[in-house]
Design an enzyme around this catalytic site. Structure first.
Site, PDB file in Angstrom:
ATOM      1  N   GLU A  55       0.859  -1.179   0.000  1.00 27.81           N
ATOM      2  CA  GLU A  55       0.000   0.000   0.000  1.00 27.81           C
ATOM      3  C   GLU A  55       0.895   1.228   0.000  1.00 27.81           C
ATOM      4  OE1 GLU A  55      -3.750   2.140   2.301  1.00 27.81           O
ATOM      5  OE2 GLU A  55      -2.865   0.346   3.156  1.00 27.81           O
ATOM      6  N   ASN A 383     -12.484  -3.154   1.203  1.00 25.02           N
ATOM      7  CA  ASN A 383     -11.434  -3.204   2.214  1.00 25.02           C
ATOM      8  C   ASN A 383     -11.940  -2.558   3.502  1.00 25.02           C
ATOM      9  OD1 ASN A 383      -8.374  -3.269   3.012  1.00 25.02           O
ATOM     10  ND2 ASN A 383      -9.053  -1.189   3.461  1.00 25.02           N
ATOM     11  N   GLU A 384     -12.084  -3.363   4.555  1.00 24.99           N
ATOM     12  CA  GLU A 384     -12.383  -2.859   5.901  1.00 24.99           C
ATOM     13  C   GLU A 384     -13.631  -1.972   5.959  1.00 24.99           C
ATOM     14  OE1 GLU A 384      -9.062  -1.166   7.932  1.00 24.99           O
ATOM     15  OE2 GLU A 384      -7.760  -2.889   7.574  1.00 24.99           O
TER      16      GLU A 384
END
Length: 833
Positions: A55, A383-384
């Site tokens: 990332e 994502n999350e």
């Protein structure tokens, strides 16, 4: 976000209340047994099990893995990226007769690259770029590829690398800029001296206007010598892990942003990460405000990610936004057309990766230099996300579209931002019910949590969704953290039929631009080094084996002690008021009372927040301060009831009531109205790292007084809110420091006995390999050993693998695993006829 925490293992053992014997340095060895069914076969382990997660955080891309040496090369930096930025960030005039300004007008190079530098000259004039960290790194004798897009009515331009005082570090490159149309000019600069503080200096002479854009300087020696390529030392460290996959481009980077569309203004700042922005010629790619507080150039785009994964022999695993925000944000798109556009973008991405050159996006891939497909097999959606129902409804639409067009692609869902809780439970419920193929779990926890939860996946449904452990780490970079992660990894391997993919996170951190820690690989502009976790990850990733061999080890003796500690009051980005604090022992004896009719002299402050006695209550008034804990009482208290009245006055969250407080890094607290007042939970901090014990969806009303009672008996805790039982737990998990797993390498015929001893005593272990195998008498041994507080740095790496031989192997033999160590024994073993 995580902050640096210091783990002290001896303090940890005491804080647990489940004291492992022995624990002191220099203690006598602890005796263990390890029985191995050497002829048995457990779960198969996929080659792709361990991978890396990239990332763009901590300047992992620009200024990091992306080898570009010039910062703000296209003059696109903006206060929307960072309040301190402007179009000339990292640039400075070098003097002379002229002026310079960043311009956004019809003279721009293209619609995505909107700004450029205008130099008005009345003689000689120049500008210099300082790169990243302390400057631009050059090495004597090395070549550097320079390029610039320029236009003028005719003017010479000189490019070189100088020191901060303007003294040349390289031979000058002279370019004649001709014509008032944007044209790319290239050349090579050879460094004459080595420096870490260089400046790329551009000088022009004459009278008139010179326009510049996309000023670039690349080392010739990129990884595999690819143009627009990767920084060699960082790429080599990643490649040395032999990762089975690369997950990219994030992370929180994926599903955050001010909007998700392409509408005008076409390049509004803080867009979500959209893969089509990142492909094609670099001068035509957009830049964007990075979620982590800086600008990202997209010089590393989806093509480069796919190419890098191929270069290191890893499976590419991209993640696309599901149009539901995560990472502390709570928003979902309600625009069906926008959702369908992103679904189509995802289908186009798969075509870009795998399509024939006759397809639209396969042709784009070929035009960029890769006619062959990239063989994409997995893709993550989301994502999350903190809104489980909203996320899953959109995930299903993505999955249905992908499976209809590309049925061989595995579409990965997720379970939110933590290892437990309301969101986690709901998402797993939805994923199981809909028979999702794979679920991405994320968690960052204390070392204790990793020692306590080795059996986490033992109870997962073998026929349910598989697990992709996409992000995990113990909350520091000391060797003790790495030891506990290694102990946990033995459980991942034992459950390789459930946990199919796993990646430590984050991967990279530039020492001068840190938004998150711990991190696996650290670097500056001239060197890089692996953390202690890098060394343990590398040891596991390069010694996986093909399948698990059944084994069982004895446990470490434990002594149970009650939860004990003082009490505390705290807030997080919130103003709150507390009153009528009472501590009563189990037999009814009053231990402490406080009605705040006087001063706060009995309370110890942390220095955060603004605490004061106001009208007979204790008020914390700073709405920006985080973790403002004040404490009172005796750290030896146990078996007591804590009563307090609490009122939220203003701010984002609720209030926090602490108990079992040993010190600022070791405590429990009841977090009421946490996570932006979306839920509540009991959290346990050990060595500064927190884990969630029991979650609940309770939110807190502003201005309402709540009666809070916490009852502590031994290791059992019950919690009451306004007289009603809210929940309870028994904190009796053992943080077992001795963990192991055995796998078989079918290529070499070896058993790989992997043992983690995360304590200050040697582990004298009787290993029984059984009678059904012939074993070689010599084992190849790899050991990581050090002190719990050891940290690898640019100057010293105390944690490195040591290779040796052990000649005492038999079907039954004794091996002593050193204190604070990870040891791999490779033993030749074949079945008896």
């Amino acid at each position: 976000m995580s902050t640096k925490v210091i783990i002290r293992p001896l303090v940890l053992a005491l804080t647990l209340g489940l004291v492992l014997s022995p624990g002191a340095a220099g203690a006598q060895p602890t005796d263990y047994t390890l029985n191995v069914d050497s002829a048995g076969r457990g779960a198969s382990i996929d080659r792709t099990m361990y991978g890396v997660f990239f990332e763009d955080i901590n300047r992992a891309a620009d200024g990091g893995l992306y080898a570009e040496l010039v910062q703000n090369r296209s003059f696109e930096y903006d206060p929307a990226d960072n309040a301190s930025y402007n179009g000339l960030t990292s640039w400075a005039p070098t003097g002379g007769a002229g002026s310079v300004q960043v311009v956004d007008d019809d003279g721009r190079m293209n619609e995505r690259n909107r700004r450029y530098l205008r130099m008005d000259l009345r003689g000689e004039y120049g500008i210099a770029n300082a790169g990243y960290n302390s400057g631009i790194r050059v090495e004597s004798g090395k070549l550097y590829d320079f390029s610039v897009w320029a236009r003028t009515d005719g003017m010479p331009l000189t490019a070189t690398v100088t020191d901060p005082a303007g003294q040349a570090l390289a031979d000058p490159l002279r370019i004649q800029v001709r014509g008032d149309r944007w044209t790319k000019y290239t050349g090579t600069i050879r460094a004459r001296q080595t420096s870490t503080t260089g400046r790329l200096t551009l000088k022009a002479s004459g009278t008139g206007t010179l326009r510049l854009d996309m000023v670039s300087l690349f080392p010739r020696d990129t990884y595999k010598n690819r143009p627009n390529g990767m920084r060699a030392d960082l790429a080599e460290k990643i490649a040395a892990l032999k990762p089975g996959f690369v997950r990219f481009p994030g992370g929180c980077l994926v599903n955050t942003g001010s909007h998700y569309g392409y509408e005008a203004p076409n390049w509004e700042r803080k867009r979500s990460y959209q893969w089509k922005d990142t492909v094609g010629p670099v001068e035509q790619r957009a830049t964007n405000a990075n979620f982590w507080g800086y600008n990202q150039s997209y010089g590393i785009g989806y093509y480069e990610y796919f190419q890098f994964a191929e270069d290191i022999g890893a499976m590419p695993l991209p993640v696309v936004p599901a149009l539901v925000t995560g990472c502390g944000q709570n928003r979902a798109t309600d625009d069906p057309a926008l959702l369908q556009r992103h679904i189509q973008d995802t289908l186009d991405l798969i075509e870009f990766a795998n399509g024939p050159v006759t397809s639209t996006w396969g042709r784009k891939r070929a035009e960029m230099g890769h006619p062959a497909p990239f063989n994409l097999t997995h893709i993550g959606v989301g994502n999350e996300e903190n809104l489980p129902n909203e996320f899953f409804a959109r995930f299903v639409e993505f999955r249905e579209a992908i499976e209809a067009r590309y049925p061989a692609i595995t579409v990965i869902s997720n379970s939110g931002p933590d290892d437990t809780g309301v969101t986690f439970d709901r998402l797993w419920e939805l994923n199981r019910a809909d028979k999702v193929a794979m679920v991405d779990e994320h968690y960052y926890n204390s070392p204790q949590w990793f020692l306590q939860n080795n059996q986490r996946y033992d109870s997962y449904d073998r026929n349910g969704p598989k697990v992709f452990l996409g992000e995990y780490a113990s909350q520091d970079n000391r060797f003790y953290n790495a030891l506990t992660e290694a102990a946990y990894m033995t459980g991942l391997e034992r459950n390789a039929d459930v946990v199919k993919l796993a990646s430590y996170a984050p991967l990279l951190a530039n020492t001068d631009y840190v938004q998150w820690r711990p991190d696996m690989i650290w670097f500056n502009n001239h060197t890089s080094w692996g953390s202690t976790s890098y060394e343990t990850q590398k040891l596991f990733m390069t010694n996986v084996g093909n399948h698990v061999v059944p084994s069982k080890a004895s446990a470490t003796p434990t002594t149970v002690a009650p939860i004990s500690g003082a009490i505390g009051l705290s807030t997080w980005a919130t103003s709150a008021s507390y009153d009528d604090v009472k501590i009563t022992s189990a037999d009814g004896t009053s231990l402490f009372t406080e009605d705040f009719s006087g001063t706060d002299a009995r309370w110890t402050k942390s220095g955060r927040g603004s605490w004061a006695v106001v009208d007979g209550a204790y008020v914390q008034s700073d709405q920006a301060a985080e973790n403002t804990m004040v404490t009172a009482g005796d750290p030896a208290w146990s078996d007591y009831d804590l009563n307090v009245k609490a009122t939220k006055l203003a701010g984002r969250e609720g209030f926090l009531i602490a108990f079992g407080v040993k010190d600022t890094g070791n405590y429990y607290w009841w977090n009421l109205g946490g996570w932006n007042n979306t839920q509540s939970a009991v959290e346990k901090a050990v060595g500064g790292g927190k884990e969630t014990l029991i979650p609940n969806g309770t939110t807190i009303d502003t201005g309402r007084q709540y009666d809070v009672r916490i009852s502590v008996r031994g290791r059992q805790v019950e919690l009451f809110l306004d007289g009603q039982r809210w929940g309870g737990f028994t904190d009796d998990k053992v943080a077992e420091p001795f963990r192991q797993v055995v796998t078989r390498d079918t290529r070499t015929g070896e058993l790989i006995v992997k043992v983690v001893n995360a304590q200050n005593a040697d582990a004298r272990t009787r290993i029984d390999l059984g009678r059904n195998v012939h074993v070689g008498s010599t084992a190849r041994v790899t050991t990581l050993q050090g002190q719990p507080d050891d940290v690898n740095t640019a100057y010293t790496q105390p944690i490195r693998p040591r290779e040796s031989r052990f000649t005492g192997v038999a079907n039954t033999f004794t091996y002593t695993f050193p204190a604070n160590s990870v040891t791999f024994l490779r033993i030749q073993a074949r079945e008896r006829n």
